[in-house]
Design an enzyme around this catalytic site. Structure first.
Site, PDB file in Angstrom:
ATOM      1  N   ASP A  79      -0.218   5.013   0.829  1.00 22.96           N
ATOM      2  CA  ASP A  79      -0.207   6.043   2.629  1.00 22.96           C
ATOM      3  C   ASP A  79      -0.040   5.523   3.590  1.00 22.96           C
ATOM      4  O   ASP A  79      -1.694   5.152   3.430  1.00 22.96           O
ATOM      5  CB  ASP A  79      -1.667   6.667   1.477  1.00 22.96           C
ATOM      6  CG  ASP A  79      -1.310   7.781   0.471  1.00 22.96           C
ATOM      7  OD1 ASP A  79       0.057   7.925   0.306  1.00 22.96           O
ATOM      8  OD2 ASP A  79      -2.309   7.828  -0.166  1.00 22.96           O
ATOM      9  N   ASP A 102       0.555  -1.579   0.383  1.00 24.61           N
ATOM     10  CA  ASP A 102       0.026  -0.052   0.029  1.00 24.61           C
ATOM     11  C   ASP A 102       0.743   1.163  -0.217  1.00 24.61           C
ATOM     12  O   ASP A 102       1.982   1.342   0.240  1.00 24.61           O
ATOM     13  CB  ASP A 102      -1.018  -0.437   1.304  1.00 24.61           C
ATOM     14  CG  ASP A 102      -1.216   1.104   1.530  1.00 24.61           C
ATOM     15  OD1 ASP A 102      -2.709   1.573   0.415  1.00 24.61           O
ATOM     16  OD2 ASP A 102      -2.045   1.655   2.334  1.00 24.61           O
TER      17      ASP A 102
END
Length: 212
Positions: A35, A33
């Site tokens: 952020d 992922d």
């Protein structure tokens, strides 16, 4: 928008290969992922100057690079659908992130981002889009383009949706930052809560290998 359009598919999916299949074919991947996993989550980041790396992930990416394991970023970007930023903003932030990683000796094989969201603006207001995590579409797309071994791959993220996407894509293992997950039979979800947990992840990534 011209530069951003180079990597856009159907207006809502960013696909940016940075490696070629000859370098990645048959290999497991480290799916990350963005952020809250690679960089500090400032909430729909649009200013490249505000991007800062989260230090624990750097040695994880280095371990993958050393082991010749492709690193693939898979990121939901609902802020684009909501009109809080556009693809040019994303492109600038993405370029800054890749530069910061390169300064740390880290290489990314592919970046994918999905802007579709049910509460977005047309034409991005799509509910349960197959590319949006927890659906596995971005992982499948990366596997298709880079000829990856999904079954041997690992996903790391800060939300249960990252783990669910990994499980739905056929991965056997995920590492969740800041918590634990349950209710996913056949999927080993491990917590990343402390330095020893991160050390265990680095060791695990360094042992990922091509299956015979």
């Amino acid at each position: 928008m011209a530069d951003a359009e180079l990597h856009l598919e159907d207006g809502g999916l960013w696909v940016q290969p940075l490696a070629v299949p000859a370098e990645t074919a048959g290999r497991p991947a480290l799916f990350l992922d963005r952020d809250g996993t690679i960089n500090v989550d400032t909430g729909y980041p649009r200013d490249p100057a505000e991007i800062a790396l989260l230090s624990p992930i750097v040695p994880v990416i280095r371990a993958a690079n050393t082991a010749h394991i492709p690193v693939v970023i898979v990121s939901n970007q609902s802020g684009i659908a909501r009109g809080l930023l556009d693809w040019n903003d994303f492109a600038a932030v993405n370029a800054r992130l890749l530069d910061l990683l390169a300064e740390q000796g880290c290489f990314i094989a592919m970046v994918l981002a999905c802007a579709y969201h049910e509460r977005g603006k047309r034409p991005l207001n799509v509910a349960d889009h197959p590319m949006r995590k927890p659906n596995p579409g971005m992982l499948f797309r990366a596997a298709e383009l880079l000829d990856l071994d999904l079954g041997g791959s690992v996903v790391v993220g800060d939300k249960p949706s990252d783990m669910k996407a990994g499980r739905r894509a056929g991965l056997g293992e995920g590492w969740l930052i800041g918590g634990t997950c349950s209710g996913m039979p056949g999927f080993a979800c491990r917590a990343l809560l402390s330095d020893p947990d991160w050390a265990a992840l680095i060791e695990r990534v360094s042992r990922l290998s091509v299956r015979s």
